[in-house]
Design an enzyme around this catalytic site. Structure first.
Site, short mmCIF file in Angstrom:
data_model
loop_
_atom_site.label_atom_id
_atom_site.label_comp_id
_atom_site.label_asym_id
_atom_site.label_seq_id
_atom_site.Cartn_x
_atom_site.Cartn_y
_atom_site.Cartn_z
N ASP A 153 0.82 -1.21 0.00
CA ASP A 153 0.00 0.00 0.00
C ASP A 153 0.86 1.26 0.00
O ASP A 153 1.82 1.37 0.78
CB ASP A 153 -0.88 0.04 1.25
CG ASP A 153 -2.22 -0.65 1.06
OD1 ASP A 153 -2.64 -0.83 -0.09
OD2 ASP A 153 -2.84 -1.00 2.09
N GLU B 294 -14.07 -2.51 -1.96
CA GLU B 294 -14.34 -2.74 -0.54
C GLU B 294 -15.69 -2.18 -0.14
O GLU B 294 -16.04 -1.05 -0.47
CB GLU B 294 -13.24 -2.10 0.32
CG GLU B 294 -13.43 -2.34 1.81
CD GLU B 294 -12.23 -1.94 2.64
OE1 GLU B 294 -12.33 -2.04 3.89
OE2 GLU B 294 -11.21 -1.53 2.06
N GLU C 136 -5.56 4.35 -3.21
CA GLU C 136 -6.99 4.47 -3.02
C GLU C 136 -7.57 5.65 -3.78
O GLU C 136 -6.95 6.70 -3.90
CB GLU C 136 -7.30 4.63 -1.52
CG GLU C 136 -6.91 3.44 -0.68
CD GLU C 136 -7.26 3.61 0.79
OE1 GLU C 136 -6.89 2.74 1.58
OE2 GLU C 136 -7.91 4.62 1.14
#
Length: 293
Positions: free
Chosen positions: A112, A210, A143
Site C-alpha cells: 500500500d 471494498e 486508493e
C-alpha cells in the site's frame, strides 16, 4: 504460540536465494506473476489475497497457497493500535514490505501507498512507489478514483504495476463519515463504475472493491478486463482479500459482517489459511447470506 510446521522451518539458504526459488518451483508452486493473475481472471479461477506484515507469516501464507500478499496500511490498526490507517508512514510501509519480501517465495507481493505519500502529485507517487518497489513490492496499491487517474497512468507507464482501490477507502474514512457501504444508490454505483473503467484504462492492473453491494461489484467485475478482488463485495469478484488478523479471529471488537473466522475447526494457523484459500476458490466464501451486502 508454538512455532512448528514445515512452513516455519529455517533453511540453509538465505531468503529469496536462487536455491530456494528452485525448491519452490520443484515443489509445484510456481511464482505468481501478473500474467498468471490475468489468466486466472480470464479463466474464472478465483484469486486469493491476504494482508501480511512480516517474514514468518509470509512463509506461512505462501506455503498455504495464497496467491497475493498485501502489505496493507491496515498494519496501523492491527499492529500499531491506531484507530485508522491515516497515521501510517511510508518508511513503515517500506520496512514491513522488506520483511514480507524476505519470507515470501512465490506469492505476488503488493504494498500500500500510505496516506500522504501520493496525494500531492504523480511525481510524489512515483518517488513513494519506487521506495516500496525497492523494498521488494511487485505492485503498489492506492486508493480513490477520479483524481488518481493521472497518478495511475504515470506509474504504469514507468513499469510499476498498480492496484487501484475503490468503494470504502480507509484513508478517506473521515471524509466518508465512517465505515459505510459505498455504491448503494444508482448514482453512487454509476460513479464507481465510471472510476473503475477509467482506472483500468489508465493502466491499473488490478482493482480492490471494498464494502460495495454484491450486485454492483458483480457488474463491475464483468465489465472490466482486469482482476477485481473484493472485500465485503460479494462472491462474484475475481477473488477475495481479508485482513489476516480478522480471518484468524484476532479482531478485538465485533468483526465486520464480511469477515469469517477460519480458525474455527482448524488444526492451526496454516490449516486456517489453507481453509480460506479453499473456500475462496470453491466460492463457499463469501456466503451471500452471511458476508455480503
Amino acid at each position: 504460540m508454538k512455532r512448528t510446521g514445515k512452513s516455519l522451518r529455517a533453511t540453509s539458504s538465505p531468503p529469496n536465494s536462487p536455491e530456494e526459488r528452485t525448491m519452490s518451483a520443484s515443489s509445484g508452486r510456481k511464482p505468481v506473476t501478473l500474467p498468471r493473475l490475468r489468466d486466472m481472471h480470464r479463466a474464472g479461477e478465483k484469486i486469493t489475497m491476504l494482508t501480511c506484515y512480516d517474514s514468518t507469516f509470509a512463509r506461512v501464507l505462501d506455503q498455504a497457497g495464497v496467491d497475493c500478499l498485501l502489505v496493507g496500511d491496515s498494519l496501523g490498526m492491527v499492529l500499531q493500535g491506531e484507530s485508522s490507517t491515516v497515521p501510517v508512514m511510508l518508511e513503515q510501509m517500506a520496512y514491513h514490505t522488506r520483511c514480507v519480501a524476505r519470507g515470501n517465495r512465490t506469492a505476488w507481493l503488493i504494498s500500500d501507498l500510505p496516506f500522504g505519500s501520493y496525494q500531492e502529485s504523480p511525481e510524489q507517487a512515483l518517488r513513494s512507489a519506487t521506495a516500496l518497489m525497492q523494498a521488494g513490492a511487485q505492485m503498489v496499491k492506492l486508493e480513490g478514483g477520479g483524481w488518481t487517474i493521472a497518478t495511475v497512468r504515470c506509474l504504469s507507464e514507468r513499469g510499476i504495476p498498480v492496484c487501484a482501490h475503490l468503494g470504502l477507502t480507509p484513508q478517506s474514512v473521515h471524509a466518508l463519515g465512517g465505515w459505510r457501504i459505498q455504491g448503494r444508490d444508482e448514482r453512487a454505483a454509476a460513479t464507481l463504475r465510471e472510476h473503475a473503467l477509467a482506472l483500468a484504462d489508465a493502466g491499473a492492473a488490478m482493482l480492490v472493491l471494498e464494502l460495495v453491494p454484491s450486485a454492483v461489484a458483480a457488474a463491475i467485475t464483468r465489465e472490466l478486463s482486469i482482476p477485481v478482488v473484493g472485500i465485503g463485495a460479494g462472491p462474484d469478484c475475481s477473488g477475495q482479500v481479508l485482513v489476516l488478523h480478522d480471518m484468524l479471529g484476532l479482531t478485538p471488537a465485533q468483526p465486520p459482517r464480511f469477515v469469517r473466522d477460519f480458525t474455527q475447526g482448524s488444526s492451526g494457523i496454516e490449516d486456517a489459511v489453507s481453509r480460506y484459500v479453499d473456500a475462496v476458490r470453491t466460492v463457499s466464501f463469501p456466503d451471500p447470506a452471511l458476508h455480503c451486502y
